[in-house]
Design a protein around this motif. Structure first.
Motif, mmCIF file in Angstrom:
data_model
loop_
_atom_site.group_PDB
_atom_site.id
_atom_site.type_symbol
_atom_site.label_atom_id
_atom_site.label_comp_id
_atom_site.label_asym_id
_atom_site.label_seq_id
_atom_site.Cartn_x
_atom_site.Cartn_y
_atom_site.Cartn_z
ATOM 1 N N ALA A 1 43.888 60.206 18.016
ATOM 2 C CA ALA A 1 43.620 59.995 19.433
ATOM 3 C C ALA A 1 44.397 60.989 20.278
ATOM 4 O O ALA A 1 45.514 61.369 19.928
ATOM 5 N N LEU B 1 39.986 59.976 27.152
ATOM 6 C CA LEU B 1 40.598 59.934 25.834
ATOM 7 C C LEU B 1 39.579 60.374 24.787
ATOM 8 O O LEU B 1 38.384 60.121 24.930
ATOM 9 N N CYS C 1 38.983 60.601 20.381
ATOM 10 C CA CYS C 1 39.430 60.161 19.064
ATOM 11 C C CYS C 1 38.573 60.872 18.028
ATOM 12 O O CYS C 1 37.362 60.633 17.962
ATOM 13 N N TRP D 1 37.982 51.068 21.150
ATOM 14 C CA TRP D 1 39.271 51.348 21.778
ATOM 15 C C TRP D 1 39.965 50.009 22.072
ATOM 16 O O TRP D 1 39.327 49.078 22.576
ATOM 17 N N THR E 1 33.525 62.383 16.908
ATOM 18 C CA THR E 1 34.448 62.062 17.995
ATOM 19 C C THR E 1 33.888 60.957 18.883
ATOM 20 O O THR E 1 32.688 60.945 19.182
ATOM 21 N N CYS F 1 42.433 54.015 19.030
ATOM 22 C CA CYS F 1 41.057 53.980 18.584
ATOM 23 C C CYS F 1 41.007 53.323 17.208
ATOM 24 O O CYS F 1 41.973 53.373 16.451
ATOM 25 N N THR G 1 47.660 56.733 21.918
ATOM 26 C CA THR G 1 48.014 57.725 22.931
ATOM 27 C C THR G 1 48.400 56.981 24.204
ATOM 28 O O THR G 1 47.727 56.024 24.596
#
Length: 121
Positions: free
Chosen positions: A5, A19, A21, A35, A77, A95, A115
């Motif tokens: 992440a 964000l 991941c 998430w 992603t 994630c 994160t």
């Protein structure tokens, strides 16, 4: 499956962050992605989830209409676009990935390292 992440940071209230991941799995398109977030002193809570195709999404009531989850299978992603951020959105965002149907509980097989998102007032 390894999940990485990124994209967290410090933002003022009302601002936006995205964000990302990235997953190591070649069969990323078979995975349900999600998430979660964990604020200091609180339990980890569900934020959003998306099915393999991106056609089904669910959100926590606290983020509905402000956050959007999406995925690009060709890039392995998943993203979380966060708009109109509030101080109460401050948390470490994780994630998660798994097989099977979309779900809002924490029963995901794979987790990233998190994160940090900090929203100042």
């Amino acid at each position: 499956v390894q999940l990485q992440a990124s994209g967290g940071g410090l933002v003022q209230a009302g601002g936006s962050l995205r964000l990302s991941c990235a997953a190591s799995q070649r069969t990323f398109n078979m995975l349900v992605m999600a998430w979660f977030r964990q604020a200091p002193g609180k339990e980890r809570e569900f934020v959003a989830t998306i099915n393999w195709s991106g056609g089904t999404t669910y959100y926590a009531d606290s983020v509905k209409d402000r956050f959007a989850i999406s995925r690009v299978n060709a890039k392995n992603t998943v993203y979380l676009q966060m708009n109109s951020l509030k101080p109460e959105d401050t948390a470490v965002y994780f994630c998660a990935a798994g097989l099977g149907p979309v779900r809002i509980n924490r029963q995901y097989e794979y987790w990233g390292q998190g994160t940090l998102v900090t929203v100042s007032s």
